[in-house]
Structure formats: C-alpha cells, structure tokens
Design a protein around this motif. Sequence first.
Motif, PDB file in Angstrom:
ATOM      1  N   GLY A  40       0.793  -1.225   0.000  1.00  0.00           N
ATOM      2  CA  GLY A  40       0.000   0.000   0.000  1.00  0.00           C
ATOM      3  C   GLY A  40       0.822   1.271   0.000  1.00  0.00           C
ATOM      4  O   GLY A  40       0.329   2.309   0.388  1.00  0.00           O
ATOM      5  N   SER A  41       2.074   1.211  -0.417  1.00  0.00           N
ATOM      6  CA  SER A  41       2.931   2.398  -0.397  1.00  0.00           C
ATOM      7  C   SER A  41       2.478   3.434  -1.424  1.00  0.00           C
ATOM      8  O   SER A  41       1.903   3.104  -2.454  1.00  0.00           O
ATOM      9  N   ASP A  42       2.777   4.670  -1.124  1.00  0.00           N
ATOM     10  CA  ASP A  42       2.431   5.792  -1.985  1.00  0.00           C
ATOM     11  C   ASP A  42       3.370   5.823  -3.193  1.00  0.00           C
ATOM     12  O   ASP A  42       4.588   5.689  -3.054  1.00  0.00           O
ATOM     13  N   PHE A  43       2.817   6.021  -4.380  1.00  0.00           N
ATOM     14  CA  PHE A  43       3.610   6.049  -5.608  1.00  0.00           C
ATOM     15  C   PHE A  43       4.660   7.156  -5.565  1.00  0.00           C
ATOM     16  O   PHE A  43       5.789   6.970  -6.002  1.00  0.00           O
ATOM     17  N   HIS A  44       4.301   8.318  -5.033  1.00  0.00           N
ATOM     18  CA  HIS A  44       5.239   9.446  -4.996  1.00  0.00           C
ATOM     19  C   HIS A  44       6.423   9.148  -4.068  1.00  0.00           C
ATOM     20  O   HIS A  44       7.550   9.542  -4.354  1.00  0.00           O
ATOM     21  N   LEU A  45       6.175   8.434  -2.972  1.00  0.00           N
ATOM     22  CA  LEU A  45       7.249   8.044  -2.066  1.00  0.00           C
ATOM     23  C   LEU A  45       8.204   7.066  -2.747  1.00  0.00           C
ATOM     24  O   LEU A  45       9.424   7.195  -2.648  1.00  0.00           O
TER      25      LEU A  45
END
Length: 92
Positions: A24-29
């Motif tokens: 579920g990690s953020d794409f921008h991160l």
Amino acid sequence: MVSGNKILSRRFYVIIPYHHVERGSDFHLIKEQINLNRDIVFRGLEKLGMKARQLDSLEILDLFYSFYNPGQVKTQELKGQTIQMLLNNNYV
C-alpha cells in the motif's frame, strides 16, 4: 585510465532496481526513493569522469526495439508518432 581508452565512445546502460516491500505504499514516495538511488549512481559515475543521464520513455522504447529487432531498426525507425499510433491502437 578511462580517458585514455576507447571506452569513451561506448554507451552503458544502468538499471536501478527497486524492491517493493509494502503493497500500500504511496507512488510518490516510491518515485522519490528511486530518484534518490539514481542520484547516488549519477554522482558515483561522475566521480569516475563519466556522463550520466536518465532516458526518457521514447529512448527506452527505442533501446528495447533495437535489442529485439536489430535488422528492422535500419529500415523502420521507431519514432514518437509511431509510438502514439501503437498506444492508440492504430496499427495502420
């Protein structure tokens, strides 16, 4: 050592891997982490006296196209307009 050899006229491609741990990690991160790794590699290559740059999408497609179709590259060049037609499913 590098500047005296024929190695300056050759091109090398470096692929920076990324191992995704969390689903579920953020794409921008994730993009920031990859860009940080890229910058580290760029600085290391520049310290060795080499130029480094990131390829854009068309350059990456052209690179793979030349690997898989070496005979066709000379007669049928891959261009931005061709890519757009392929992406829009216009195969004419």
